[in-house]
Design an enzyme around this catalytic site. Structure first.
Site, short mmCIF file in Angstrom:
data_model
loop_
_atom_site.label_atom_id
_atom_site.label_comp_id
_atom_site.label_asym_id
_atom_site.label_seq_id
_atom_site.Cartn_x
_atom_site.Cartn_y
_atom_site.Cartn_z
N ASP A 6 51.69 44.01 48.50
CA ASP A 6 51.75 44.41 47.09
C ASP A 6 50.35 44.88 46.72
OD1 ASP A 6 51.94 44.71 44.36
OD2 ASP A 6 52.29 42.58 43.93
N LYS A 68 43.72 51.79 40.93
CA LYS A 68 45.10 52.18 41.27
C LYS A 68 45.66 53.15 40.23
CE LYS A 68 49.76 50.27 41.82
NZ LYS A 68 50.58 49.05 41.92
N GLU A 145 58.76 48.57 43.38
CA GLU A 145 58.47 47.19 43.03
C GLU A 145 59.67 46.42 42.47
OE1 GLU A 145 54.97 47.45 40.63
OE2 GLU A 145 53.68 47.96 42.33
N ASP A 168 59.34 44.45 35.28
CA ASP A 168 58.15 44.30 36.11
C ASP A 168 56.93 44.81 35.34
OD1 ASP A 168 56.18 44.28 38.03
OD2 ASP A 168 57.01 45.92 39.21
#
Length: 569
Positions: A6, A68, A145, A168
């Site tokens: 992850d 990211k 995800e 999420d």
């Protein structure tokens, strides 16, 4: 050996499927969470994880986090005199995770299943794959995800037909997916999200609230803060954010100069402060239900994953929207990587896992820019023509035929876009390709444009000229985020030359950076005490006695706990 990873905005994790279960992989410090932070040490060595996060405060110009969010862009992140692409910084985090996995498993790791936000576009997914390549990994599978979270919860083993919503919310991205389970098939019905919404934004809201309510009257201006002051503000905001998830009141403390500033904020005030962010969370939820053709009452279960779902204001918002309490049975920080480990086990065909049939969807509409004729010889430019619509089950391949606006044209440029607006100016350009047409004005100049979207969320565009059979595939010419093979080769060579400290020194470096941070955060006798401990520890390290160093690390680490109120791990 295949592992699951992850790669998160705030923290990253690795896990492996073995002995019939998913197992988290600890890093060199014994933690399963590795902060997604990179820093250059004073000697030029690369630090990753907790020591790098501490240096965000003590050496902000040499440290980076939340990169990211810029994957797949041309953004360059400067650490001292060096510049890095987001893919390169992500690769350094991945390399650290792989080193931890190899030490834990006792064998080389060459392949990984890496999770990505469901709402990542083609360029961002390719950038993630490139980051894996730069880290020396074979990345055959990118897993969305929310789908990973469903695997972690074992939803694929549900005996009856049922429908789930996976919410999420991570540090930097937000996804919501609706999954349907029937006859051994786990199918994603609809997905939506926001790649620039996460726990970091709720932290930023607290920083802004503090400056607006207290800071301005004390002469504090956000634009005038030094990088170190800004880092200290965010650390304190993160502490307050976490405190408000378990208490009705918290005090925000910050000392920019001689006088310490205080701000008492209640949980209710915090919810009001974050109302715009909560509204941004609600919009994709409503869209997903609408696209799936469902009412909230049709859902059998609501699953929350991602570290930011620990915020009580988010939990309460979901409970109000759906009229029931969401599930948080698995540690929200760990659910996604556990699902990635399940997928790695499936890929390795582990006997303990039954084959799972999973279908996913394209989370956004993909198409090209066209001209629309609205009068004789008059055209409107910039009209979006969808080819694959959002929430189409993947893998998918769709083809549409287009012609030039003039029979005299000898070439057309096909611009590929992602989005939902009719105007391409409001959508995201993914790339373009030029297609030559027959020179003769009488020739058939129609072009078949085929979009193929695979299970990893990667898009291939193919244009075929009907008259000549000429085929052109997408070469991203205008996307600023595209890394060419030459760029990748240069980055591989540059990363190989970077100085990475031995893994066995990780605890020493982490403690040194932690003491530096605490020294800067403290005053008076506390600061003097920490300063003395820094000198003592540096002397011990210089003697290079492993047993003495190990004992000092343990004793000092325990002693510092009384001061380290900002510790996030």
């Amino acid at each position: 050996m295949i592992i699951g990873i992850d790669l998160g905005t705030t923290n990253s994790l690795a896990a492996v499927w073995r002995d019939g279960k998913a197992e988290l992989i600890p890093n060199a410090l014994g933690h399963v969470l590795t902060p997604s932070c990179v820093s250059l040490a004073d000697d030029g060595a690369i630090l990753v994880g907790l020591p790098a996060r501490d240096r965000l405060l003590t050496n902000p110009s040499l440290s980076a986090a939340t990169f990211k969010r810029y994957m797949g862009t041309d953004r360059r992140i400067r650490l001292g005199t060096r510049e890095f692409r987001p893919e390169e910084l992500s690769a350094l985090v991945l390399k650290s995770l792989v080193a931890d996995a190899e030490a834990f498993l006792g064998e080389p790791v060459h392949e990984a299943v890496i999770t990505v936000p469901a709402y990542f576009n083609d360029i961002q997914r390719k950038a993630t794959r490139i980051a894996g390549e730069l880290a020396g990994l074979k990345v055959e599978r990118l897993l969305n995800e929310p789908t990973a979270a469903a695997l972690a919860y074992g939803l694929h083993n549900a005996p009856l037909e049922s429908q789930y919503l996976v919410f999420d919310l991570g540090g930097g991205t937000f996804d919501v997916s609706i999954l349907e389970l029937f006859a051994g098939v786990m199918e994603v019905r609809a997905t939506a999200g926001d790649n620039f919404l996460g726990g970091e934004d709720f932290t930023d809201a607290l920083v802004k609230g503090f400056i607006d309510h207290v800071g301005r009257d004390a002469g504090l201006r956000s634009e005038e803060l030094t990088p170190a002051q800004h880092a200290r503000l965010r650390i304190e905001a993160e502490r307050v954010k976490r405190a408000l998830s378990g208490h009705d009141l918290a005090t925000f403390r910050f000392q920019p100069h001689e006088r310490e500033l205080y701000w008492d904020i209640s949980a209710a005030d915090y919810e009001t402060l974050c109302a715009p962010l909560l509204a941004r969370l609600a919009a994709p939820l409503e869209r997903t239900l609408r696209d799936a053709g469902l009412m909230p009452s049709d859902l059998d279960r609501i699953v929350m994953v991602g570290g930011a779902t620990r915020m009580s204001i988010v939990y309460r918002m979901l409970a109000r929207l759906f009229g029931r309490f969401p599930s948080r049975d698995i540690n929200p920080d760990e659910a996604i990587v556990m699902g990635a480990a399940v997928q790695a086990g499936l890929k390795a065909r582990d006997a303990a896992l039954k084959d799972v049939v999973m279908t996913d969807v394209c989370p956004y509409t993909l198409g090209i820019e066209t001209c629309q004729q609205y009068d004789t010889n008059r055209y409107r430019d910039g009209v979006f023509s969808p080819i694959i619509e959002r929430n189409t089950t993947i893998p998918a391949s769709r083809c549409e035929t287009y012609g030039p606006t003039s029979r005299e044209q000898t070439a057309v440029r096909i611009k590929v876009f992602q989005g939902e607006s009719r105007d391409t100016s409001d959508n995201i350009e993914l790339g373009s390709l030029s297609v030559p047409l027959p020179a003769q004005s009488s020739a058939d100049k129609e072009v078949d444009v085929r979009f193929t979207y695979d299970i990893n969320g990667l898009l291939e565009v193919e244009a075929t000229v009907r008259a000549t059979g000429l085929v052109r595939t997408l070469l991203i010419e205008q996307s600023p985020g595209a890394m060419s093979p030459a760029d990748i080769a240069l980055s591989l060579a540059a990363i190989a030359r970077l100085k990475v400290p031995p893994r066995e020194w990780a605890e020493v470096q982490a403690l040194q950076e932690r003491m530096k941070r605490l020294y800067e955060q403290s005053l008076g006798q506390r600061r003097a005490w920490i300063g003395e401990r820094i000198d003592q520890f540096d002397t011990i390290v210089a003697r290079q006695n492993p047993r003495e160093i190990a004992r000092a690390v343990q004793i000092l680490g325990e002693a510092l706990l009384q001061f380290d109120t900002s510790a996030l791990l």
